[in-house]
Design a protein around this motif. Structure first.
Motif, mmCIF file in Angstrom:
data_model
loop_
_atom_site.group_PDB
_atom_site.id
_atom_site.type_symbol
_atom_site.label_atom_id
_atom_site.label_comp_id
_atom_site.label_asym_id
_atom_site.label_seq_id
_atom_site.Cartn_x
_atom_site.Cartn_y
_atom_site.Cartn_z
ATOM 1 N N LEU A 165 0.838 -1.190 0.000
ATOM 2 C CA LEU A 165 0.000 0.000 0.000
ATOM 3 C C LEU A 165 0.880 1.249 0.000
ATOM 4 O O LEU A 165 0.572 2.259 -0.631
ATOM 5 N N HIS A 166 1.986 1.131 0.702
ATOM 6 C CA HIS A 166 2.952 2.226 0.775
ATOM 7 C C HIS A 166 3.450 2.616 -0.612
ATOM 8 O O HIS A 166 3.463 3.785 -0.994
ATOM 9 N N ARG A 167 3.809 1.608 -1.371
ATOM 10 C CA ARG A 167 4.312 1.854 -2.736
ATOM 11 C C ARG A 167 3.184 2.409 -3.621
ATOM 12 O O ARG A 167 3.408 3.299 -4.447
ATOM 13 N N LEU A 168 1.984 1.886 -3.440
ATOM 14 C CA LEU A 168 0.847 2.372 -4.222
ATOM 15 C C LEU A 168 0.619 3.864 -3.957
ATOM 16 O O LEU A 168 0.400 4.648 -4.882
ATOM 17 N N PRO A 205 3.513 1.642 7.917
ATOM 18 C CA PRO A 205 4.816 0.996 7.743
ATOM 19 C C PRO A 205 5.049 0.651 6.269
ATOM 20 O O PRO A 205 4.092 0.341 5.550
ATOM 21 N N ALA A 206 6.290 0.773 5.845
ATOM 22 C CA ALA A 206 6.617 0.567 4.430
ATOM 23 C C ALA A 206 6.273 -0.848 3.980
ATOM 24 O O ALA A 206 6.117 -1.123 2.798
ATOM 25 N N SER A 207 6.145 -1.775 4.934
ATOM 26 C CA SER A 207 5.889 -3.173 4.556
ATOM 27 C C SER A 207 4.416 -3.456 4.287
ATOM 28 O O SER A 207 4.055 -4.523 3.823
ATOM 29 N N LEU A 208 3.536 -2.495 4.620
ATOM 30 C CA LEU A 208 2.105 -2.763 4.494
ATOM 31 C C LEU A 208 1.649 -2.719 3.038
ATOM 32 O O LEU A 208 1.938 -1.783 2.321
#
Ligand SMILES: [Fe+2]
Ligand SMILES: [Fe+2]
Length: 282
Positions: free
Chosen positions: A239-242, A279-282
């Motif tokens: 989601l972070h990247r999105l 968090p970046a992993s989400l």
């Protein structure tokens, strides 16, 4: 953002003029019924048919197009009225394009009944703020679909004007809201702001319901499929990247329009906040 550009006062004759002009001059000409659809390999066709949101997409465009077309009656400024009529036409064309795609690739989609707005202004505000959310995420999802190569480039290209039209719609809308507020006497403006705030909260609540189902397999709400669509459009991403892609695409799509017009701020600010806290992993 180009901070050095002087912005005319919201609602002034100059503001109304550049707002109508930007919209009318950026209309593009295409007819969904004359599009040549690429023939798809069986695997691509299957992937397209499996996307869960065709019926919802057609229904949303139908509601929005009827709402927007009716809202043109609110307007006494000839240029702005023309711009809203054109927006209604474009929304209708989105629905037509989706129906053509469904017909061509044999995706079962029903033509929804005509939607009658109950209150011209409230319904237009509700649809407009909804588009501010949906379009922001659609920009990112579309970039994902384009860059992942998950769908043939020819097919993705057909939808490019639709996504850019949504960028124009929300840019028009946020300026129209400011202009509309400026028409009111000073003492009536706080109530208008409150009404807008209430509508935005309803839209946020609706998106949160969708976000809650992101992790599961339940079907999502009919009106905000863009939030959950990323799973079906590309390889899984966080989601972070999105959010990062949405932001980049939003800035890119807005960049070409008259810098004297206000840009949508609320949804980019919410997305920026989420980007910071998640968090970046989400
Ligand atoms: Fe649309
Ligand atoms: Fe739109």
């Amino acid at each position: 953002m180009h901070a050095s550009v002087a912005r005319p006062e919201a609602g002034s004759a100059e503001h109304r003029r550049i707002l109508a002009k930007f919209f009318i001059n950026s209309v593009v000409d295409y007819r969904p019924e004359s599009i040549e659809w690429p023939s798809l390999a069986p695997a691509d066709l299957e992937r397209l048919r499996r996307l869960p949101f065709w019926q919802e997409a057609v229904s949303t465009e139908n509601v929005t197009s009827n709402t927007v077309a009716a809202a043109a009656r609110l307007e006494t400024d000839i240029g702005l009225r023309r711009a809203i009529e054109l927006q209604g036409f474009e929304e209708q064309r989105h629905a037509r394009l989706l129906l053509e795609l469904a017909r061509n690739y044999r995706i079962p989609v029903e033509t929804p009944p005509r939607f009658e707005p109950r209150s011209l202004e409230d319904d237009f505000l509700y649809a407009g703020f909804g588009e501010c959310f949906d379009s922001y995420f659609a920009f990112g999802l579309f970039a994902l679909a384009r860059e992942s190569g998950y769908f043939p480039a020819q097919l993705v290209a057909i939808f490019e004007p639709v996504i850019q039209e949504e960028a124009r719609h929300i840019l028009f809308f946020v300026n129209w809201v400011k202009y509309r507020r400026s028409l009111l006497p000073w003492w009536a403006r706080p109530a208008f702001r409150l009404r807008c705030g209430w509508i935005i909260l309803r839209q946020i609540a609706s998106r949160m319901r969708t976000a809650r189902t992101l992790g599961g397999d339940e079907p999502d709400g009919a009106e905000n499929f863009t939030l959950s669509a990323h799973r079906a459009l590309a390889e899984p991403i966080t989601l972070h990247r999105l959010l990062e892609i949405c932001r980049r695409e939003n800035d890119r799509r807005m960049a070409c329009y008259d810098q004297r017009l206000s840009r949508p701020r609320l949804v980019p600010a919410i997305a920026k906040f989420l980007y910071r806290v998640l968090p970046a992993s989400l």
